[in-house]
Design a protein around this motif. Structure first.
Motif, PDB file in Angstrom:
ATOM      1  N   LYS A 183       0.840  -1.192   0.000  1.00 41.74           N
ATOM      2  CA  LYS A 183       0.000   0.000   0.000  1.00 41.74           C
ATOM      3  C   LYS A 183       0.880   1.249   0.000  1.00 41.74           C
ATOM      4  CE  LYS A 183      -3.786  -2.239   2.524  1.00 41.74           C
ATOM      5  NZ  LYS A 183      -4.639  -2.192   3.744  1.00 41.74           N
ATOM      6  N   ALA A 184       0.327   2.341  -0.545  1.00 32.92           N
ATOM      7  CA  ALA A 184       1.065   3.597  -0.610  1.00 32.92           C
ATOM      8  C   ALA A 184       0.885   4.370   0.696  1.00 32.92           C
ATOM      9  CB  ALA A 184       0.587   4.436  -1.793  1.00 32.92           C
ATOM     10  N   TYR A 185       2.005   4.770   1.299  1.00 30.43           N
ATOM     11  CA  TYR A 185       1.988   5.553   2.526  1.00 30.43           C
ATOM     12  C   TYR A 185       2.587   6.925   2.243  1.00 30.43           C
ATOM     13  CZ  TYR A 185       0.853   1.229   4.953  1.00 30.43           C
ATOM     14  OH  TYR A 185       0.225   0.084   5.367  1.00 30.43           O
ATOM     15  N   ASN A 186       1.844   7.977   2.602  1.00 27.81           N
ATOM     16  CA  ASN A 186       2.292   9.333   2.339  1.00 27.81           C
ATOM     17  C   ASN A 186       3.380   9.743   3.316  1.00 27.81           C
ATOM     18  OD1 ASN A 186       0.728   9.918   0.115  1.00 27.81           O
ATOM     19  ND2 ASN A 186      -0.996  10.682   1.320  1.00 27.81           N
ATOM     20  N   VAL A 187       4.470  10.219   2.761  1.00 28.92           N
ATOM     21  CA  VAL A 187       5.595  10.721   3.551  1.00 28.92           C
ATOM     22  C   VAL A 187       5.778  12.194   3.204  1.00 28.92           C
ATOM     23  CG1 VAL A 187       8.070  10.575   3.962  1.00 28.92           C
ATOM     24  CG2 VAL A 187       6.735   8.481   3.652  1.00 28.92           C
ATOM     25  N   ALA A 188       5.619  13.058   4.195  1.00 23.16           N
ATOM     26  CA  ALA A 188       5.782  14.490   3.960  1.00 23.16           C
ATOM     27  C   ALA A 188       7.259  14.820   3.780  1.00 23.16           C
ATOM     28  CB  ALA A 188       5.200  15.280   5.128  1.00 23.16           C
ATOM     29  N   ILE A 189       7.566  15.568   2.736  1.00 27.39           N
ATOM     30  CA  ILE A 189       8.957  15.934   2.452  1.00 27.39           C
ATOM     31  C   ILE A 189       9.239  17.368   2.894  1.00 27.39           C
ATOM     32  CG2 ILE A 189      10.677  16.240   0.645  1.00 27.39           C
ATOM     33  CD1 ILE A 189       9.313  14.068  -0.951  1.00 27.39           C
ATOM     34  N   LYS A 190       8.479  18.306   2.350  1.00 31.33           N
ATOM     35  CA  LYS A 190       8.706  19.705   2.709  1.00 31.33           C
ATOM     36  C   LYS A 190       7.503  20.522   2.265  1.00 31.33           C
ATOM     37  CE  LYS A 190      11.108  20.816  -1.612  1.00 31.33           C
ATOM     38  NZ  LYS A 190      12.278  21.474  -2.224  1.00 31.33           N
ATOM     39  N   GLU A 191       7.459  21.761   2.765  1.00 31.47           N
ATOM     40  CA  GLU A 191       6.442  22.720   2.350  1.00 31.47           C
ATOM     41  C   GLU A 191       7.131  24.006   1.924  1.00 31.47           C
ATOM     42  OE1 GLU A 191       3.594  23.282   5.407  1.00 31.47           O
ATOM     43  OE2 GLU A 191       2.637  21.326   5.120  1.00 31.47           O
ATOM     44  N   GLU A 192       6.590  24.620   0.896  1.00 30.06           N
ATOM     45  CA  GLU A 192       7.169  25.846   0.366  1.00 30.06           C
ATOM     46  C   GLU A 192       6.081  26.905   0.259  1.00 30.06           C
ATOM     47  OE1 GLU A 192      10.256  26.526  -0.406  1.00 30.06           O
ATOM     48  OE2 GLU A 192      11.275  24.585  -0.598  1.00 30.06           O
ATOM     49  N   ASN A 193       6.353  28.080   0.854  1.00 26.38           N
ATOM     50  CA  ASN A 193       5.503  29.240   0.613  1.00 26.38           C
ATOM     51  C   ASN A 193       6.005  29.920  -0.646  1.00 26.38           C
ATOM     52  OD1 ASN A 193       3.749  29.113   2.950  1.00 26.38           O
ATOM     53  ND2 ASN A 193       5.540  29.661   4.171  1.00 26.38           N
ATOM     54  N   ILE A 194       5.152  29.958  -1.656  1.00 23.66           N
ATOM     55  CA  ILE A 194       5.575  30.383  -2.981  1.00 23.66           C
ATOM     56  C   ILE A 194       4.839  31.656  -3.373  1.00 23.66           C
ATOM     57  CG2 ILE A 194       5.681  29.707  -5.415  1.00 23.66           C
ATOM     58  CD1 ILE A 194       5.709  26.815  -4.486  1.00 23.66           C
ATOM     59  N   LYS A 195       5.583  32.534  -4.016  1.00 24.96           N
ATOM     60  CA  LYS A 195       4.972  33.744  -4.562  1.00 24.96           C
ATOM     61  C   LYS A 195       4.368  33.399  -5.917  1.00 24.96           C
ATOM     62  CE  LYS A 195       5.854  38.580  -5.704  1.00 24.96           C
ATOM     63  NZ  LYS A 195       6.868  39.665  -5.780  1.00 24.96           N
ATOM     64  N   ALA A 196       3.064  33.517  -6.001  1.00 25.66           N
ATOM     65  CA  ALA A 196       2.360  33.145  -7.230  1.00 25.66           C
ATOM     66  C   ALA A 196       1.523  34.312  -7.723  1.00 25.66           C
ATOM     67  CB  ALA A 196       1.470  31.920  -6.997  1.00 25.66           C
ATOM     68  N   THR A 197       1.408  34.391  -9.041  1.00 26.17           N
ATOM     69  CA  THR A 197       0.541  35.373  -9.680  1.00 26.17           C
ATOM     70  C   THR A 197      -0.653  34.631 -10.270  1.00 26.17           C
ATOM     71  OG1 THR A 197       2.449  36.749 -10.244  1.00 26.17           O
ATOM     72  CG2 THR A 197       0.398  37.186 -11.425  1.00 26.17           C
ATOM     73  N   TYR A 198      -1.854  35.091  -9.933  1.00 28.15           N
ATOM     74  CA  TYR A 198      -3.063  34.398 -10.368  1.00 28.15           C
ATOM     75  C   TYR A 198      -3.652  35.077 -11.598  1.00 28.15           C
ATOM     76  CZ  TYR A 198      -2.720  32.290  -5.759  1.00 28.15           C
ATOM     77  OH  TYR A 198      -2.274  31.628  -4.648  1.00 28.15           O
ATOM     78  N   LYS A 199      -3.947  34.267 -12.584  1.00 30.95           N
ATOM     79  CA  LYS A 199      -4.585  34.758 -13.796  1.00 30.95           C
ATOM     80  C   LYS A 199      -5.630  33.743 -14.243  1.00 30.95           C
ATOM     81  CE  LYS A 199      -0.735  37.511 -15.622  1.00 30.95           C
ATOM     82  NZ  LYS A 199       0.183  37.743 -16.759  1.00 30.95           N
ATOM     83  N   HIS A 200      -6.545  34.227 -15.062  1.00 32.40           N
ATOM     84  CA  HIS A 200      -7.514  33.337 -15.674  1.00 32.40           C
ATOM     85  C   HIS A 200      -7.102  33.062 -17.111  1.00 32.40           C
ATOM     86  CE1 HIS A 200      -9.901  34.442 -12.159  1.00 32.40           C
ATOM     87  NE2 HIS A 200     -10.670  33.398 -12.424  1.00 32.40           N
ATOM     88  N   TYR A 201      -7.514  31.922 -17.580  1.00 28.17           N
ATOM     89  CA  TYR A 201      -7.093  31.453 -18.902  1.00 28.17           C
ATOM     90  C   TYR A 201      -8.283  30.773 -19.566  1.00 28.17           C
ATOM     91  CZ  TYR A 201      -4.347  28.721 -22.287  1.00 28.17           C
ATOM     92  OH  TYR A 201      -3.831  28.170 -23.433  1.00 28.17           O
ATOM     93  N   ALA A 202      -8.535  31.109 -20.822  1.00 29.25           N
ATOM     94  CA  ALA A 202      -9.691  30.520 -21.513  1.00 29.25           C
ATOM     95  C   ALA A 202      -9.377  30.314 -22.983  1.00 29.25           C
ATOM     96  CB  ALA A 202     -10.921  31.411 -21.363  1.00 29.25           C
ATOM     97  N   VAL A 203      -9.790  29.152 -23.494  1.00 31.92           N
ATOM     98  CA  VAL A 203      -9.728  28.834 -24.924  1.00 31.92           C
ATOM     99  C   VAL A 203     -11.140  28.380 -25.305  1.00 31.92           C
ATOM    100  CG1 VAL A 203      -8.526  27.578 -26.732  1.00 31.92           C
ATOM    101  CG2 VAL A 203      -7.368  28.026 -24.570  1.00 31.92           C
ATOM    102  N   PRO A 204     -12.044  29.319 -25.580  1.00 35.97           N
ATOM    103  CA  PRO A 204     -13.458  28.945 -25.787  1.00 35.97           C
ATOM    104  C   PRO A 204     -13.687  28.019 -26.970  1.00 35.97           C
ATOM    105  CG  PRO A 204     -13.048  31.242 -26.374  1.00 35.97           C
ATOM    106  CD  PRO A 204     -11.821  30.753 -25.674  1.00 35.97           C
ATOM    107  N   LYS A 205     -12.767  27.963 -27.917  1.00 34.25           N
ATOM    108  CA  LYS A 205     -12.940  27.017 -29.024  1.00 34.25           C
ATOM    109  C   LYS A 205     -12.863  25.585 -28.525  1.00 34.25           C
ATOM    110  CE  LYS A 205     -11.076  25.507 -33.441  1.00 34.25           C
ATOM    111  NZ  LYS A 205     -10.027  25.663 -34.479  1.00 34.25           N
ATOM    112  N   LEU A 206     -12.066  25.354 -27.471  1.00 36.97           N
ATOM    113  CA  LEU A 206     -11.833  24.000 -26.975  1.00 36.97           C
ATOM    114  C   LEU A 206     -12.606  23.696 -25.700  1.00 36.97           C
ATOM    115  CD1 LEU A 206      -7.974  23.824 -27.519  1.00 36.97           C
ATOM    116  CD2 LEU A 206      -9.793  23.112 -29.087  1.00 36.97           C
ATOM    117  N   ASP A 207     -12.861  24.721 -24.877  1.00 34.19           N
ATOM    118  CA  ASP A 207     -13.532  24.497 -23.600  1.00 34.19           C
ATOM    119  C   ASP A 207     -14.276  25.772 -23.231  1.00 34.19           C
ATOM    120  OD1 ASP A 207     -14.067  24.092 -20.726  1.00 34.19           O
ATOM    121  OD2 ASP A 207     -12.767  22.348 -20.969  1.00 34.19           O
TER     122      ASP A 207
END
Length: 560
Positions: free
Chosen positions: A376-400
């Motif tokens: 069975k798979a057992y989760n082992v925590a490795i590390k956590e990172e606080n990351i600076k992220a920029t949020y944007k929206h993305y759309a391709v209406p022809k496909l979705d």
């Protein structure tokens, strides 16, 4: 009489030497496991022994049931001479000859499975290379400096299609082989379990390493034994945690570790290596490339396959973000359970040391872990990172028709990421799954946070502005599309809106982009990009028009 006396003395010497040899059985302690990405692990055991003088034998137990004998390493004190060592597989209770034979069958099947997996990986890599080559050829031949006739285009298409079809057929055949071998292994294991159940045998199998030693005097000795086994491995898993109150982004790096070595790992220190020793280390050698003649019977089949693949190819060329993302819906019960399972753990980053080699990275975790040998798979925590992220929206209406919320991350190379599945958790609510694929040459890593239903996107063909006309030997068709975007959120958003117009690699077909107000145009890929900002409740519309000119006696299959 003289010969008889010599023979008697020789027998007495050998008998005395044999009697002088001592044998003791000692249980080893598993102290450390280096688990490799995919499958495979190097296990380190410690053994303390009280040795007498002379020749002796030590049987070391609590060893994995399947070991690569060529990788066994034994470290012993300087005053102990290691004469030889060997590995042996034994059952906790006596196995019947039929069960022993079935166990040998499993070993042979596992070897077959390794060969199939290596061949599959090689073929998949070759297919990927040819696919990239196809994209390069078909995007470069539409330039002004190089044109192709219909016949040249068809020949190139036929050649690549034949190669791709052959490789896909090989992959499919290997998948069938792999499934067949895996089913055979499961069937043999079921037969072993049934046989052990009928005989009252628990069927537990473990390994032994037997050492032949020589010492000049009695001594206490510490031994360290290490070896490689294929019956373990790890794959990465991630949690993407976002808080909308401050737009903070936290990435939790985890490992799903499993093992079937036959021994339970108890309070074992782990190292998780990104290396994979099962992959070949030999430099690839190029072989002659022989051209093949086109087989006419495959032509119609090839064209049908090409037509069916147009949408997929366009999606891949237009939307590298969407190719990285798979978001799966869950029902309310599953969401509740998942939210409980992925609640924020204590930060284990302080216990994790990062060791970077020339060819791999290793996460050394200074915490003891228990990993049972149940597969069975057992989760082992490795590390956590606080990351600076920029949020944007993305759309391709022809496909979705939906818009996607995307987190853009810079300097992501320092995170040592591997391809893996990620849980999306926003404000402690589980939203679904995504997939992180760091195998990109882009400076920015784009992680999809899922569909945002509060952004409405609609794409329509404007029939009143679309027309068809014939002039001389040519026919010209004009298409106009309008895209409407509305922000139903309470916050302003920024969005990347994408669409496309067709490309022509045939000199008989001419494509012209006639209108694309406000769009950034990539003429090489024939894509349109609008970078837009929307206030809460705001609606914006974008329109583009293209025309296609071609001989009136011809037909175009995928004209829109």
């Amino acid at each position: 009489m003289k010969k008889l006396l010599i023979a008697f003395m020789l027998f007495a010497t050998i008998h005395g030497f044999t009697q002088a040899k001592n044998t003791q059985t000692l249980k080893s302690t598993l102290s450390h496991a280096t688990v490799y990405y995919g499958y495979g692990a190097e296990l380190d055991h410690n053994v303390k022994a009280t040795l007498t003088d002379g020749l002796q034998e030590i049987v070391i137990t609590n060893v994995a049931s399947q070991v690569d004998g060529n990788t066994i390493q034994v470290a012993c004190p300087e005053n102990v001479v290691l004469m030889s060592y060997r590995f042996n597989t034994v059952a906790e209770t006596a196995q019947s000859p039929a069960v022993v034979k079935m166990m040998d069958t499993i070993i042979q099947l596992q070897k077959q499975l390794s060969i199939i997996n290596n061949e599959y990986a090689t073929t998949e890599d070759l297919l990927s290379r040819i696919t990239r080559l196809i994209e390069t050829d078909f995007t470069s031949i539409g330039g002004k400096e190089k044109t192709m006739t219909s016949e040249e285009f068809i020949k190139l298409l036929e050649y690549y299609s034949t190669k791709v079809q052959a490789l896909k057929a090989t992959l499919y055949a290997l998948q069938l082989k792999r499934a067949d071998v895996e089913e055979k292994i499961r069937a043999v294991n079921r037969r072993i379990a049934e046989s052990n159940k009928l005989s009252g045998n628990n069927g537990k199998v473990y390994g032994q390493i037997i050492l032949q030693l020589m010492t000049k005097s009695a001594t206490l000795a510490d031994f360290n034994i290490s070896y490689f086994t294929r019956n373990a491995g790890w794959i990465p898993a991630y949690d993407l945690r976002v808080k909308t109150i401050d737009n903070s982004f936290k990435l939790a790096y985890k490992a799903a570790v499993s093992q079937t070595t036959g021994i339970d790992w108890k309070e074992v220190k782990l190292s998780l290596s990104t290396s994979n020793p099962n992959q070949g280390s030999n430099v690839p050698l190029i072989t002659p490339w022989y051209l093949q003649m086109f087989v006419p019977e495959l032509y119609n089949q090839m064209l049908r396959g090409r037509a069916a693949g147009v949408a997929t190819n366009r999606m891949q060329s237009m939307s590298p973000l969407l190719k990285e993302v798979i978001v799966k819906g869950e029902d309310a019960y599953e969401k509740k359970d998942m939210a409980r399972d992925v609640a924020d753990p204590s930060d284990v980053s302080v216990y994790t040391n990062l060791a970077e080699g020339q060819l791999y990275t290793s996460f050394d975790i200074d915490l003891p872990y228990d990993i049972p040998a149940d597969g069975k798979a057992y989760n082992v925590a490795i590390k956590e990172e606080n990351i600076k992220a920029t949020y944007k929206h993305y759309a391709v209406p022809k496909l979705d028709k939906d818009a996607f919320l995307v987190a853009e991350i810079n300097d992501w190379e320092t995170l040592d990421l591997l391809p893996g599945e990620a849980n999306i958790i926003m404000d402690n609510v589980y939203l679904g799954k995504s997939f992180i694929d760091p195998n990109t040459t882009m400076d920015t890593l784009n992680l999809s946070m899922g569909r945002d239903k509060r952004i409405a996107v609609k794409r329509m063909l404007m029939k009143e502005f679309s027309k068809s006309r014939v002039k001389g030997d040519n026919k010209t068709e004009t298409f106009t599309y309008e895209i409407t975007v509305k922000n139903n959120k309470k916050q302003p958003i920024s969005m990347l809106l994408k669409d496309q117009y067709p490309l022509s690699t045939l000199k008989e077909i001419e494509v012209a982009l006639e209108e694309s107000v406000g769009a950034e145009v990539n003429a090489e890929l024939a894509t349109l990009n609008w970078k837009i900002n929307l206030e809460p409740g705001e609606i914006k519309q974008y329109r583009f028009t293209y025309s296609i000119k071609y001989p009136k006696d011809k037909k175009i299959m995928n004209i829109r």
